[in-house]
Design a protein around this motif. Sequence first.
Motif, PDB file in Angstrom:
ATOM      1  N   THR A 243       0.821  -1.224   0.000  1.00 61.70           N
ATOM      2  CA  THR A 243       0.000   0.000   0.000  1.00 61.70           C
ATOM      3  C   THR A 243       0.847   1.263   0.000  1.00 61.70           C
ATOM      4  O   THR A 243       0.327   2.358   0.197  1.00 61.70           O
TER       5      THR A 243
ATOM      6  N   ASN B 126       0.611   3.525   3.099  1.00 60.76           N
ATOM      7  CA  ASN B 126      -0.722   3.970   3.517  1.00 60.76           C
ATOM      8  C   ASN B 126      -1.196   3.055   4.648  1.00 60.76           C
ATOM      9  O   ASN B 126      -1.615   1.921   4.429  1.00 60.76           O
ATOM     10  N   LYS B 127      -1.122   3.561   5.875  1.00 60.00           N
ATOM     11  CA  LYS B 127      -1.387   2.730   7.052  1.00 60.00           C
ATOM     12  C   LYS B 127      -2.851   2.279   7.116  1.00 60.00           C
ATOM     13  O   LYS B 127      -3.147   1.169   7.526  1.00 60.00           O
ATOM     14  N   THR B 128      -3.769   3.165   6.732  1.00 61.82           N
ATOM     15  CA  THR B 128      -5.189   2.801   6.754  1.00 61.82           C
ATOM     16  C   THR B 128      -5.456   1.649   5.793  1.00 61.82           C
ATOM     17  O   THR B 128      -6.119   0.662   6.139  1.00 61.82           O
ATOM     18  N   ALA B 129      -4.913   1.763   4.566  1.00 61.20           N
ATOM     19  CA  ALA B 129      -5.098   0.702   3.568  1.00 61.20           C
ATOM     20  C   ALA B 129      -4.404  -0.581   4.015  1.00 61.20           C
ATOM     21  O   ALA B 129      -4.928  -1.687   3.822  1.00 61.20           O
TER      22      ALA B 129
ATOM     23  N   ALA C  26      -3.871  -1.589   7.104  1.00 59.89           N
ATOM     24  CA  ALA C  26      -4.660  -2.201   8.171  1.00 59.89           C
ATOM     25  C   ALA C  26      -5.857  -2.961   7.599  1.00 59.89           C
ATOM     26  O   ALA C  26      -6.168  -4.075   8.030  1.00 59.89           O
ATOM     27  N   LYS C  27      -6.523  -2.349   6.599  1.00 58.75           N
ATOM     28  CA  LYS C  27      -7.666  -3.013   5.980  1.00 58.75           C
ATOM     29  C   LYS C  27      -7.234  -4.283   5.266  1.00 58.75           C
ATOM     30  O   LYS C  27      -7.933  -5.304   5.284  1.00 58.75           O
TER      31      LYS C  27
ATOM     32  N   SER D 281      -7.564  -3.178  12.850  1.00 58.44           N
ATOM     33  CA  SER D 281      -7.782  -1.738  12.929  1.00 58.44           C
ATOM     34  C   SER D 281      -6.467  -0.997  12.755  1.00 58.44           C
ATOM     35  O   SER D 281      -5.372  -1.559  12.925  1.00 58.44           O
ATOM     36  N   ARG D 282      -6.566   0.295  12.462  1.00 59.00           N
ATOM     37  CA  ARG D 282      -5.365   1.103  12.294  1.00 59.00           C
ATOM     38  C   ARG D 282      -4.591   1.200  13.613  1.00 59.00           C
ATOM     39  O   ARG D 282      -3.357   1.150  13.625  1.00 59.00           O
TER      40      ARG D 282
ATOM     41  N   TYR E 234      -0.662   0.151  14.372  1.00 59.74           N
ATOM     42  CA  TYR E 234       0.355   1.010  14.982  1.00 59.74           C
ATOM     43  C   TYR E 234       0.987   0.329  16.202  1.00 59.74           C
ATOM     44  O   TYR E 234       2.204   0.411  16.411  1.00 59.74           O
TER      45      TYR E 234
END
Length: 459
Positions: free
Chosen positions: A429, A432-435, A437-438, A443-444, A448
């Motif tokens: 990703t 991109n941490k949000t992507a 995690a998904k 969860s984000r 972390y």
Amino acid sequence: MNHYQAETILQVLLDIVNEAITIVDMEGTVIYWNQTAEKLYDIPAADIVGQNITQFDWNSLKIAQILNERRPIYQAYHEPKPGKHVLVTAVPIKMGESVIGAIASEQDVTKLVRLGNELITRTSQLHNLEEKITQLAPNDDPFQSIKGHGPAISQVIGIARRVAPTNATVLISGESGVGKELFAHAIHRASKRSKEPFIAVNCGAIPAALFESELFGYQGGAFTGADQKGRPGKLELAHKGTLFLDEVGELPLDMQVKLLRVLQERLFYRVGGTKPVQVDVRIIAATNRKLEERIRQGAFREDLFYRLNVVSIEIPPLRSRLEDIPELIQLFAQDIAVNYEKPVPIFDPEVLVTFMNYSWPGNIRELRNVIERLVILMEGEVIKREHLPSTIQAPRIEVDQMTHGLAPTGSVQSKADELQRIQHAIQTTYGNKTAAAKLLGISRATLYNKMRKYGLKFR
């Protein structure tokens, strides 16, 4: 040629190809392992030739299974280890009816996947910036609606830009679904006639008996049931503007003669009329047929072809624009998700490989329809291979030990696997941490926490 010479030639041949080549005998023992395979898996030939392919723990090609089933596979997706993406073709080697071994060819598409993911990320960022800029200063570039920045489409857009300000007749050719009408609209909007009408006629959708009155209109009382006041045709409606003749190859022969006269004399007669009608109109024609072939068949007039073919624009099919597919995927996904009030999906790397390896006979129209279906029907936020229509799903190598998500913590091996998967998700990703995690199914905040646990940097 003796046996030694033949074997030397075979070894050279195997080493100069770009694919990783593996050859095993009927027992699964590796006979050949070329230089590309060494680089792909970081395993020297000396360490694997003579060994059984099933002894290695990098999610092997399951050539033993191919030997047992005697069933070839072609262009199957495989992720032999995290971060490596390949397309595999593997076939049994037969001598008569007996299987004496198997050969596998692996095409490394890792760079393709990474580039695709990067393009998707960059496209999303650019799309958001463009929307903000448009709100502040609307973009009036007529060709903005034509998406893609690859060399094939860029060259075609360049030709269209140059011809647009002129009054030259344009013939746009290309397969169904490539966007011929989109180009016609853009050329009109970029022309000096942009404030005048753009009238489109689908030559393949109007019955031959009605075509003349549709194109030229009719005089009042020209035939039973006709409006007593008469009615202007498409040519009159397009006066001072542009007439777009879509699928012009389907135009009846008798209408071809009359259209040729209009192009030559710039006047025509309404059906049942005796007064000539002068017209100033630019013609843009489009076809998904080879008009030269239609001419040889006697179905299209050669003189009309040369009148229409003043400037020819051939739009490439989507399969010739692979570099544009990631951008188109993201743009369509964003627009459709907003329209249906759904989250913008994340595309699994295998989906990206499948899309870029599919021939897209319906071109951009088919791609958009597929994305729309996926966005509407998706339940999570990650689109995977199993969500694709069966007609698009590519074959794959099924690996029993391949798992999804993060392994439970505990053993040293499970922790190593977890770290590897986190690194792979972040790499896929592009940070991109949000992507990421998904993609991992967590969860984000959990991501972390795990990154802190393993000492990974937050960049």
